[in-house]
Design a protein around this motif. Structure first.
Motif, PDB file in Angstrom:
ATOM      1  N   ASP A   1       0.878  -1.254  -0.084  1.00 34.62           N
ATOM      2  CA  ASP A   1       0.003   0.113   0.194  1.00 34.62           C
ATOM      3  C   ASP A   1       0.968   1.356  -0.018  1.00 34.62           C
ATOM      4  OD1 ASP A   1      -2.512   1.243   0.731  1.00 34.62           O
ATOM      5  OD2 ASP A   1      -1.278   2.192   2.250  1.00 34.62           O
ATOM      6  N   ARG A   2       0.461   2.177  -0.886  1.00 35.17           N
ATOM      7  CA  ARG A   2       1.327   3.406  -1.076  1.00 35.17           C
ATOM      8  C   ARG A   2       1.734   4.267   0.162  1.00 35.17           C
ATOM      9  NH1 ARG A   2       2.528   5.685  -5.665  1.00 35.17           N
ATOM     10  NH2 ARG A   2       0.540   4.922  -6.669  1.00 35.17           N
ATOM     11  N   ALA A   3       0.595   4.248   1.279  1.00 31.74           N
ATOM     12  CA  ALA A   3       0.853   4.973   2.391  1.00 31.74           C
ATOM     13  C   ALA A   3       1.912   4.293   3.530  1.00 31.74           C
ATOM     14  CB  ALA A   3      -0.492   5.302   3.062  1.00 31.74           C
ATOM     15  N   GLU A   4       1.569   3.061   3.357  1.00 30.96           N
ATOM     16  CA  GLU A   4       2.254   2.130   4.030  1.00 30.96           C
ATOM     17  C   GLU A   4       3.563   2.113   3.718  1.00 30.96           C
ATOM     18  OE1 GLU A   4       0.967  -2.104   4.475  1.00 30.96           O
ATOM     19  OE2 GLU A   4      -1.055  -1.445   5.207  1.00 30.96           O
ATOM     20  N   TRP A   5       3.989   2.387   2.210  1.00 33.57           N
ATOM     21  CA  TRP A   5       5.546   2.364   1.869  1.00 33.57           C
ATOM     22  C   TRP A   5       6.187   3.974   2.213  1.00 33.57           C
ATOM     23  CZ3 TRP A   5       9.270  -0.963   1.388  1.00 33.57           C
ATOM     24  CH2 TRP A   5      10.302  -0.235   0.831  1.00 33.57           C
ATOM     25  N   GLU A   6       5.321   4.620   2.335  1.00 30.70           N
ATOM     26  CA  GLU A   6       5.865   6.038   2.591  1.00 30.70           C
ATOM     27  C   GLU A   6       5.983   6.218   3.942  1.00 30.70           C
ATOM     28  OE1 GLU A   6       2.741   8.800   0.887  1.00 30.70           O
ATOM     29  OE2 GLU A   6       3.544   8.339  -1.207  1.00 30.70           O
ATOM     30  N   ALA A   7       5.345   5.547   4.926  1.00 29.97           N
ATOM     31  CA  ALA A   7       5.665   5.421   6.412  1.00 29.97           C
ATOM     32  C   ALA A   7       6.803   4.689   6.507  1.00 29.97           C
ATOM     33  CB  ALA A   7       4.485   4.822   7.080  1.00 29.97           C
TER      34      ALA A   7
ATOM     35  N   GLY B   1      12.508   3.822   7.806  1.00 25.68           N
ATOM     36  CA  GLY B   1      13.492   3.241   7.405  1.00 25.68           C
ATOM     37  C   GLY B   1      13.376   1.611   7.372  1.00 25.68           C
ATOM     38  N   ALA B   2      12.055   1.108   7.643  1.00 21.20           N
ATOM     39  CA  ALA B   2      11.821  -0.121   7.447  1.00 21.20           C
ATOM     40  C   ALA B   2      10.481  -0.519   7.296  1.00 21.20           C
ATOM     41  CB  ALA B   2      12.600  -0.930   8.780  1.00 21.20           C
ATOM     42  N   TYR B   3       9.952  -1.336   6.557  1.00 23.39           N
ATOM     43  CA  TYR B   3       8.699  -1.836   6.492  1.00 23.39           C
ATOM     44  C   TYR B   3       8.588  -3.157   7.397  1.00 23.39           C
ATOM     45  CZ  TYR B   3       4.543  -3.651   3.745  1.00 23.39           C
ATOM     46  OH  TYR B   3       3.108  -4.024   3.533  1.00 23.39           O
ATOM     47  N   ALA B   4       7.560  -2.996   8.150  1.00 22.71           N
ATOM     48  CA  ALA B   4       7.227  -4.245   9.246  1.00 22.71           C
ATOM     49  C   ALA B   4       6.397  -5.291   8.587  1.00 22.71           C
ATOM     50  CB  ALA B   4       6.578  -3.619  10.325  1.00 22.71           C
ATOM     51  N   GLY B   5       5.719  -4.872   7.339  1.00 21.73           N
ATOM     52  CA  GLY B   5       4.893  -5.823   6.638  1.00 21.73           C
ATOM     53  C   GLY B   5       3.237  -5.368   6.633  1.00 21.73           C
TER      54      GLY B   5
ATOM     55  N   LEU C   1      10.579 -13.005   4.153  1.00 23.56           N
ATOM     56  CA  LEU C   1      11.493 -12.543   5.038  1.00 23.56           C
ATOM     57  C   LEU C   1      10.922 -12.424   6.484  1.00 23.56           C
ATOM     58  CD1 LEU C   1      13.849 -10.525   5.229  1.00 23.56           C
ATOM     59  CD2 LEU C   1      12.556  -8.817   4.707  1.00 23.56           C
ATOM     60  N   PHE C   2      11.875 -12.910   7.233  1.00 26.28           N
ATOM     61  CA  PHE C   2      11.434 -12.867   8.588  1.00 26.28           C
ATOM     62  C   PHE C   2      12.198 -11.914   9.585  1.00 26.28           C
ATOM     63  CE2 PHE C   2      10.372 -17.083   6.948  1.00 26.28           C
ATOM     64  CZ  PHE C   2       9.425 -17.648   7.778  1.00 26.28           C
ATOM     65  N   ALA C   3      12.054 -10.670   8.811  1.00 33.18           N
ATOM     66  CA  ALA C   3      12.599  -9.518   9.647  1.00 33.18           C
ATOM     67  C   ALA C   3      11.875  -8.266   8.908  1.00 33.18           C
ATOM     68  CB  ALA C   3      14.112  -9.455   9.527  1.00 33.18           C
ATOM     69  N   PRO C   4      12.233  -6.973   9.475  1.00 35.44           N
ATOM     70  CA  PRO C   4      11.475  -5.999   8.776  1.00 35.44           C
ATOM     71  C   PRO C   4      12.415  -5.914   7.456  1.00 35.44           C
ATOM     72  CG  PRO C   4      11.874  -5.500  11.164  1.00 35.44           C
ATOM     73  CD  PRO C   4      12.616  -6.795  10.933  1.00 35.44           C
ATOM     74  N   LEU C   5      11.566  -5.242   6.631  1.00 33.85           N
ATOM     75  CA  LEU C   5      12.210  -4.871   5.225  1.00 33.85           C
ATOM     76  C   LEU C   5      13.019  -3.448   5.234  1.00 33.85           C
ATOM     77  CD1 LEU C   5      12.678  -5.627   2.301  1.00 33.85           C
ATOM     78  CD2 LEU C   5      10.617  -4.949   1.754  1.00 33.85           C
ATOM     79  N   PRO C   6      14.238  -3.425   4.900  1.00 32.60           N
ATOM     80  CA  PRO C   6      14.658  -2.059   4.951  1.00 32.60           C
ATOM     81  C   PRO C   6      14.105  -1.261   3.665  1.00 32.60           C
ATOM     82  CG  PRO C   6      16.416  -3.674   5.085  1.00 32.60           C
ATOM     83  CD  PRO C   6      15.246  -4.527   4.944  1.00 32.60           C
TER      84      PRO C   6
END
Length: 118
Positions: free
Chosen positions: A10-16, A21-25, A85-90
């Motif tokens: 989702d664009r808003a989630e990616w911008e956040a 600095g990381a995407y939690a999914g 991926l079993f971690a946040p995505l940078p």
């Protein structure tokens, strides 16, 4: 295995995520305990099955080598191996990314006018 994978976000989630600095999914990723990604060959079917009718998405290209041991290839749909991926995505602004929507039929329609996935 592939050197890159793709994540529809989702664009808003990616911008956040870029700000953090990381995407939690996504909610589904967090519930499953890992971030779902697809190879280039799997992407169109992933979009059709899970994102049909959604707008305001970003397709993020993820280099897999830097993810190290947090990346696992696991069997899923039809026995195919999917990158999980079993971690946040940078999240980095310089990562290749494209805006898109997925129409009701599951076809990806990119903001730059391209339709479908190769």
């Amino acid at each position: 295995m592939s050197a890159v994978a793709y994540k529809l976000v989702d664009r808003a989630e990616w911008e956040a995520a870029l700000a953090d600095g990381a995407y939690a999914g996504s909610a589904v990723d967090r519930a499953d305990g890992y971030i779902h990604m697809s190879t280039a060959a799997q992407l169109a079917e992933t979009a059709r099955r899970h994102y049909a009718g959604q707008t305001g998405l970003v397709l993020v290209e993820v280099a897999l080598a830097p993810l190290g041991e947090a990346l696992k290839w696991e069997a899923s749909r039809g026995g195919g191996l999917f990158p999980h991926l079993f971690a946040p995505l940078p999240a980095r602004a310089e990562a290749p990314q494209r805006g898109l929507s997925v129409d009701a039929d599951g076809v990806m329609r990119f903001d730059d006018g391209a339709v479908g996935w190769p």
